[in-house]
Design a protein around this motif. Structure first.
Motif, mmCIF file in Angstrom:
data_model
loop_
_atom_site.group_PDB
_atom_site.id
_atom_site.type_symbol
_atom_site.label_atom_id
_atom_site.label_comp_id
_atom_site.label_asym_id
_atom_site.label_seq_id
_atom_site.Cartn_x
_atom_site.Cartn_y
_atom_site.Cartn_z
ATOM 1 N N MET A 1 -17.919 23.597 -16.092
ATOM 2 C CA MET A 1 -18.088 24.368 -17.330
ATOM 3 C C MET A 1 -18.160 23.420 -18.530
ATOM 4 S SD MET A 1 -15.819 27.622 -18.367
ATOM 5 C CE MET A 1 -16.309 28.725 -19.641
ATOM 6 N N LYS A 2 -19.010 23.754 -19.493
ATOM 7 C CA LYS A 2 -19.157 22.906 -20.684
ATOM 8 C C LYS A 2 -17.878 22.934 -21.520
ATOM 9 C CE LYS A 2 -22.805 21.392 -23.480
ATOM 10 N NZ LYS A 2 -23.362 21.678 -24.771
ATOM 11 N N THR A 3 -17.512 21.804 -22.101
ATOM 12 C CA THR A 3 -16.280 21.762 -22.897
ATOM 13 C C THR A 3 -16.609 21.439 -24.356
ATOM 14 O OG1 THR A 3 -15.942 19.437 -22.376
ATOM 15 C CG2 THR A 3 -14.817 21.051 -20.954
ATOM 16 N N GLU A 19 -10.524 17.843 -24.782
ATOM 17 C CA GLU A 19 -11.734 18.609 -24.459
ATOM 18 C C GLU A 19 -11.265 19.871 -23.760
ATOM 19 O OE1 GLU A 19 -15.099 17.947 -24.674
ATOM 20 O OE2 GLU A 19 -14.780 16.114 -25.838
ATOM 21 N N GLU A 21 -12.282 24.173 -22.461
ATOM 22 C CA GLU A 21 -13.358 25.134 -22.182
ATOM 23 C C GLU A 21 -13.365 26.256 -23.217
ATOM 24 O OE1 GLU A 21 -12.115 26.118 -18.263
ATOM 25 O OE2 GLU A 21 -12.927 24.266 -17.430
ATOM 26 N N MET A 22 -12.150 26.601 -23.712
ATOM 27 C CA MET A 22 -12.082 27.742 -24.633
ATOM 28 C C MET A 22 -10.872 27.613 -25.565
ATOM 29 S SD MET A 22 -12.935 31.399 -24.486
ATOM 30 C CE MET A 22 -12.009 32.882 -24.570
ATOM 31 N N MET A 35 -16.130 28.786 -27.576
ATOM 32 C CA MET A 35 -16.549 27.920 -26.476
ATOM 33 C C MET A 35 -17.659 27.006 -26.981
ATOM 34 S SD MET A 35 -16.658 31.041 -23.826
ATOM 35 C CE MET A 35 -16.822 30.265 -22.249
ATOM 36 N N LYS A 53 -7.713 26.522 -23.213
ATOM 37 C CA LYS A 53 -7.872 26.641 -21.754
ATOM 38 C C LYS A 53 -8.765 25.538 -21.236
ATOM 39 C CE LYS A 53 -7.304 31.543 -21.388
ATOM 40 N NZ LYS A 53 -8.065 32.743 -21.595
ATOM 41 N N ASN A 54 -8.303 24.895 -20.176
ATOM 42 C CA ASN A 54 -9.132 23.909 -19.500
ATOM 43 C C ASN A 54 -8.705 23.752 -18.057
ATOM 44 O OD1 ASN A 54 -11.371 22.198 -19.771
ATOM 45 N ND2 ASN A 54 -10.032 20.419 -19.702
ATOM 46 N N GLU A 55 -9.655 23.846 -17.172
ATOM 47 C CA GLU A 55 -9.432 23.657 -15.732
ATOM 48 C C GLU A 55 -8.214 24.424 -15.224
ATOM 49 O OE1 GLU A 55 -9.563 19.412 -15.213
ATOM 50 O OE2 GLU A 55 -11.763 19.439 -15.109
#
Ligand code: ATP
Length: 134
Positions: A1-3, A19, A21-22, A35, A53-55
């Motif tokens: 997913m793009k960060t 970095e 995601e959201m 995002m 939020k990330n991973e």
């Protein structure tokens, strides 16, 4: 997913750089979810939380006012104060809450009452974020 890169900055220095995601937070105008690719914007923030939020993990930050700025490659949050959930001193926030409640009860002055109300909001926000119920 793009960060997208996120920086949370206060007058005391940087609090968060990563970095993600959201980015989600409540602006004065309502709930915001940002995002990569979001249109550029500036929004004033309230006393509240910023969720990153990330991973599959979510970092939580308590913020006290300020602004969120979205640029094509970075989201910047400039706040008067900001603390990551894990750095919040829960006992200090509970003591601040008790002090503010006492001041609210005792105050006869509208300005004092307003200050106490804001101190109470900051303390309750920190407690909720430290305990992760918000
Ligand atoms: P207190 O009465 O406990 O100082 P406050 O809401 O008046 O609370 P602020 O003026 O918002 O405190 O913040 C002053 C500094 O202390 C800021 O750098 C802020 O990040 C930090 N801070 C305040 N409360 C806490 C806490 N419970 N845990 C960690 N840092 C805190």
């Amino acid at each position: 997913m793009k960060t997208i890169k996120v920086s949370v900055v206060t007058p005391d220095g940087p609090v968060y750089d990563a970095e993600v995601e959201m980015v989600s937070t409540k602006a004065k105008s309502g709930e915001l979810g940002i995002m990569a690719g979001h249109i550029p914007m500036v929004a004033p923030l309230q006393i509240g939380s910023v969720r990153l939020k990330n991973e599959g993990r979510t970092d939580l930050i308590a913020v006290n006012g300020g602004f969120l700025e979205v640029r094509p490659d970075v989201v910047t949050i400039l706040a008067q104060t900001a603390e990551r959930a894990e750095t919040i001193d829960l006992a200090r926030a509970q003591a601040a809450k008790a002090r503010a409640e006492q001041r609210l009860q005792d105050s006869t002055d509208a300005v004092d009452a307003k200050r106490a109300e804001l101190a109470l909001k900051r303390a309750v926000n920190r407690i909720n974020i430290a305990e992760r119920n918000f």
